[in-house]
Structure formats: structure tokens, C-alpha cells
Write a protein that holds these residues in place. Structure first.
Motif, short mmCIF file in Angstrom:
data_model
loop_
_atom_site.label_atom_id
_atom_site.label_comp_id
_atom_site.label_asym_id
_atom_site.label_seq_id
_atom_site.Cartn_x
_atom_site.Cartn_y
_atom_site.Cartn_z
N ILE A 121 4.76 5.66 4.84
CA ILE A 121 5.75 4.58 4.89
C ILE A 121 5.39 3.66 6.06
O ILE A 121 5.11 4.14 7.16
CB ILE A 121 7.16 5.14 5.04
CG1 ILE A 121 7.48 5.99 3.83
CG2 ILE A 121 8.17 4.03 5.19
CD1 ILE A 121 8.81 6.62 3.84
N GLY A 122 5.39 2.36 5.83
CA GLY A 122 5.09 1.41 6.91
C GLY A 122 3.60 1.20 7.12
O GLY A 122 3.17 0.93 8.24
N LEU A 123 2.83 1.32 6.04
CA LEU A 123 1.38 1.21 6.23
C LEU A 123 0.90 -0.22 6.48
O LEU A 123 -0.17 -0.40 7.05
CB LEU A 123 0.66 1.75 4.99
CG LEU A 123 0.64 3.25 4.86
CD1 LEU A 123 -0.16 3.63 3.64
CD2 LEU A 123 0.04 3.89 6.08
N CYS A 124 1.67 -1.22 6.08
CA CYS A 124 1.19 -2.60 6.27
C CYS A 124 0.89 -2.90 7.73
O CYS A 124 -0.20 -3.34 8.05
CB CYS A 124 2.17 -3.60 5.68
SG CYS A 124 2.49 -3.34 3.94
N PHE A 168 0.39 -0.72 9.96
CA PHE A 168 -0.58 0.29 10.39
C PHE A 168 -2.00 -0.24 10.21
O PHE A 168 -2.86 -0.04 11.06
CB PHE A 168 -0.37 1.56 9.56
CG PHE A 168 -1.17 2.74 10.02
CD1 PHE A 168 -1.05 3.22 11.31
CD2 PHE A 168 -2.04 3.38 9.16
CE1 PHE A 168 -1.77 4.31 11.73
CE2 PHE A 168 -2.76 4.48 9.57
CZ PHE A 168 -2.62 4.94 10.86
N LEU A 172 4.04 7.55 9.13
CA LEU A 172 2.85 6.81 8.71
C LEU A 172 1.86 7.71 7.99
O LEU A 172 1.40 7.39 6.90
CB LEU A 172 2.15 6.21 9.93
CG LEU A 172 2.77 4.97 10.52
CD1 LEU A 172 2.06 4.63 11.80
CD2 LEU A 172 2.64 3.83 9.55
N TRP A 187 11.06 6.09 -2.82
CA TRP A 187 10.16 4.98 -3.15
C TRP A 187 10.80 3.94 -4.05
O TRP A 187 10.37 2.80 -4.07
CB TRP A 187 8.86 5.51 -3.75
CG TRP A 187 8.13 6.21 -2.70
CD1 TRP A 187 8.01 7.56 -2.54
CD2 TRP A 187 7.52 5.63 -1.56
NE1 TRP A 187 7.36 7.84 -1.39
CE2 TRP A 187 7.04 6.67 -0.77
CE3 TRP A 187 7.33 4.32 -1.13
CZ2 TRP A 187 6.39 6.46 0.43
CZ3 TRP A 187 6.68 4.10 0.06
CH2 TRP A 187 6.22 5.16 0.82
N LEU A 201 0.80 -1.23 0.00
CA LEU A 201 0.00 0.00 0.00
C LEU A 201 0.83 1.27 0.00
O LEU A 201 0.45 2.26 -0.63
CB LEU A 201 -0.87 0.03 1.26
CG LEU A 201 -1.99 -0.98 1.33
CD1 LEU A 201 -2.59 -0.95 2.70
CD2 LEU A 201 -3.02 -0.62 0.29
N CYS A 202 1.94 1.23 0.74
CA CYS A 202 2.64 2.48 1.03
C CYS A 202 2.96 3.25 -0.24
O CYS A 202 2.60 4.41 -0.38
CB CYS A 202 3.94 2.22 1.78
SG CYS A 202 3.90 0.83 2.88
#
Lengths: 212, 208
Positions: free
Chosen positions: B26-29, B31, B21, A101, A25-26
Motif C-alpha cells: 500500500i502506498g507504492l507510488c 515509494f 509498503l 483493495w 501499482l499497489c
């Protein structure tokens, strides 16, 4: 061949990595402020996932299962390095925006997940289909999200300096869509939308099965 | 700029203004993955603070004394950093299991998950090789080890803070009446959008 296409299609719709599996997702949310960036980011991901799937699948009999995760990561990291250097050289303006990214594709759970769950157990040809299907599914959702955000957030879509589509001049774009909350909000609605589509196509398939 | 105010700037910049976040995605998994439950998100937050600090130290040392002097940093930093982080986490896990069973039980299951958490790689990369997050406006082209550690502490505390806030919101959301299609993740995303709206207020502080 039929199996190849089925695997390919699965990645796009039923097992879409973003709206159904919710992995990777990020990058999607962060990069989707501009159509141009989303297109290039998506291409980078399609390249990395397909190539890493092929390589893992070709050597799947020689990779001992105890150390497979580090090996997958090294394979993915090498392809990401290729993308990193190529983009820096040929599309520097896009590279500037994508920035962190590109290196972060390494830890995109989608790519490691497909290497582990699919390529490690399947033939190279099928793994190509899976990589391309998953990659295209990812690319599509990201491009749609970016198109919505750019069109309604700025009032027009710009591709390397030339305007593709523009809304009528009276339109006052809400900058909220371009800021970070916009990504979360639009994406929430997109998941609901894709759920509705999947449910509808399932209901249709059931209705067809009943009629027979 | 004095050292103290620079440190404060790095900490606040990492924790609030550039919250990893909600403003950087960044690091949403984790989250969305572990925020369904207050207790697990607490464990995850502490594990992230712990791992990030160690990862940043390791990558900073390797960049400063190995990659940069040899001139191979530009094209080797991605594989080098991810391997350092992965092996570091593995060693920490083995050590914790042996040395401190209590700590291991509290955050053991999160450690392998964190290896592929982009937040750790992003922060470690930024500490060792700044330039991605426009931090250099505040401190110059590269960070000293102390600055890198303060920055990492800020980022990881910001991560934990956002994660715990969101977990509390989601626990309440379980009881709310939500349209069928929006149940679960879609409404979680919309809630996250509203939460990150609060963080828009921080942007632009001190020109960061």
C-alpha cells in the motif's frame, strides 16, 4: 472511429498505466497472487475508470476548475461504493480476499489521473475509449502477473474450485513467488520485458519508414 | 492482555510485521516516485507520519460518533473518509503556510500528494473500521482512540523506515552497472523485492 480505436490501443500498449506510466501499482502487486482475484479486481477497475471518465467528460463544461479534484474524487468514490456493495453481494469469496483493495480503488492514481488528464478535456465517446483502453491495459498486465505467480508459485491455476492448468507432478513450487517479494521480482522482469517489446516495435516502425 | 503489551503489539504489528509498503503493497507510488533522493524521502516520511495521525483521529471520531450511530457506515464510509482526508490535508496546508513557514517548506510540496496516497486512506479506514488487516486477532473487534493512534504511529513509522532504507539503496544503485533494459525502475523493483524478502522474516511473529 479510427481515432476511437487509436485512443483505445494507446492505453493498452504505448501508455500502459502499469508498465510504462507506473501508476496504480499497489493494487496490482497485492492482488496478483491468484488469477481469480486479479480478474475480478481488474473488472472492478475497468468499470470504475470507464464510468468515471464518462461522467466527468459529460459534465466537463459545468465543473469549475478550482474544485474539480474534490468533484472527481466524489464521482469515483460513488462508483467504487457500487462495486463494493455488488461484489459483497454476488462474489463474497472474492470480496473476502480483495478486502481493503476495493475501497482503495478510490485513491488509485490511475483513475484520478485519467479523469484529470483526459476526460476533463475530451468528448464523452473518446473518454470511454480512453477509460476502456487504460482499464484493459491495467487488467491485462495484472492478469499476466497473477497467472505467472499462481502457475509457478503453486504449480496450478485454480478457477472457483476447478483446476485449469497444472504443471507436471514432479514440480516443486517455490513459495517465494506467492509471498510479497515475488510480486516485486516478477513485476521488475515484466517491466523490462515490456520495454523490450516497445523498443522492438518502435525500431520496426522506423525501419518501415526508412524503406518508403 | 495488558494494555502496555497490547500497545506494543499494535506498534510492532503496524511497523514491521505488516509493514504497509513492503508486505501490504500500500502506498507504492511515493515509494517509487520520491525514493530517488534521500532528502525528499525524509521530508515525505515526516509528512506521512503527520498526516496519517491527523487523518486517523478524524476518521475515528467521525465513524464513532456520526457514521456508526446513524447506521450508514457500510455504504458511506468510502466517500466520507476520502473527503475528510482531502479537506483535512487542504486545511493543514493552509494553516502551515501561515503559521510555520519552516515546517511548510520542509513538507509543503508533499501534502497535496499525500491526499491520494492509498496508505493514508488504508490506515485511517483500518483505525476506524478494523477488519481488513486481521488486526482484530490482537485487539478485538474495534479499536479505542488510543489504540488507533498507536497503530497509526506504528504504520507511519514503518512507512518512513522502509522509504528511507530504499532511498539509500537506490542512491547506491545509481552507480552500479545495470543491463540497459533493467536500468531505472525494473532494477528498483527487483531491489524492492530483495528488501521485502527481509520483511518475510517478521511474518508470523506473535501470530500476526
Amino acid at each position: 472511429m479510427a481515432e476511437w480505436f487509436r485512443t483505445f490501443r494507446q492505453g493498452i500498449a504505448i501508455e500502459n498505466p502499469l508498465t510504462v506510466l507506473m501508476i496504480g501499482l499497489c493494487a496490482t502487486l497485492a492482488v496478483s497472487t491468484q488469477l481469480k482475484n486479479a480478474v475480478f479486481m481488474g473488472l472492478a477497475v475497468v468499470f470504475v475508470i470507464t464510468m468515471s471518465n464518462v461522467l466527468v467528460s459529460v459534465f466537463r463544461k459545468h465543473i469549475p476548475s478550482e474544485v474539480r479534484i474534490p468533484i472527481f474524487i466524489v464521482v469515483i468514490a460513488s462508483f467504487v461504493t457500487i462495486v463494493d456493495l455488488v461484489m459483497k453481494a454476488f462474489v463474497p469469496s472474492v470480496y473476502q480476499v480483495l478486502g481493503i483493495w476495493i475501497p482503495l480503488i478510490v485513491v488509485n492514481c490511475m483513475i484520478l489521473g485519467r479523469a484529470e488528464a483526459f476526460a476533463y478535456n475530451n468528448r464523452p465517446l473518446l473518454s470511454i475509449a480512453d477509460g476502456m483502453g487504460m482499464g484493459t491495459g491495467f487488467w491485462l498486465v495484472m492478469v499476466i502477473l497473477a497467472a505467472i505467480r499462481e502457475l509457478f508459485g503453486t504449480g496450478k491455476i485454480v478457477w472457483f474450485g476447478s483446476t485449469l492448468i497444472a504443471l507436471p507432478s514432479g514440480y516443486e513450487p517455490p513459495s517465494l513467488l506467492l509471498l510479497f517479494p515475488g510480486a516485486f521480482l516478477v513485476f521488475g522482469f515484466m517491466i523490462a520485458g515490456s520495454r523490450w517489446l516497445n523498443e522492438r516495435s518502435q525500431a520496426r516502425a522506423e525501419a518501415r519508414a526508412c524503406r518508403r | 492482555m495488558s494494555t502496555v503489551s497490547q500497545f506494543a503489539l499494535l506498534f510492532i504489528g503496524g511497523a514491521l510485521i505488516n509493514n504497509i509498503l513492503l508486505t501490504r503493497f500500500i502506498g507504492l507510488c511515493p515509494f517509487f516516485g520520491v525514493s530517488g533522493n534521500m532528502e525528499t524521502s525524509m521530508g515525505m516520511s515526516f509528512a506521512v507520519v503527520f498526516v496519517m495521525m491527523m487523518a486517523s483521529t478524524a476518521t475515528w471520531v467521525v465513524w464513532e460518533f456520526v457514521l456508526a450511530p446513524l447506521g450508514v457506515g457500510e455504504f458511506l464510509y468510502i466517500p466520507a473518509f476520502i473527503l475528510i482526508i482531502a479537506s483535512l490535508v487542504q486545511f493543514v496546508e493552509m494553516y502551515l503556510r501561515k503559521a510555520s513557514p519552516v515546517l511548510y517548506r520542509a513538507m509543503g510540496i508533499f501534502l497535496p500528494l499525500i491526499t491520494t496516497n492509498c496508505a493514508v486512506l488504508a490506515t485511517a479506514t483500518e483505525s476506524a473500521k478494523p477488519g481488513f488487516f486481521k488486526l482484530n486477532i490482537a485487539v478485538g473487534a474495534s479499536l479505542s482512540l488510543g489504540q488507533a493512534l498507536i497503530y497509526t504511529l506504528g504504520v507511519s513509522v514503518g512507512f518512513g523506515f522502509a522509504l528511507i532504507t530504499f532511498a539509500a539503496l537506490r542512491e547506491r544503485l545509481e552507480l552500479a552497472g545495470v543491463p540497459r533494459l533493467f536500468k531505472g525502475t525494473p532494477i528498483a523493483f527487483i531491489t524492492a523485492g530483495l528488501l521485502s524478502l527481509a520483511y518475510v522474516g517478521f511474518s508470523g511473529w506473535f501470530g500476526l
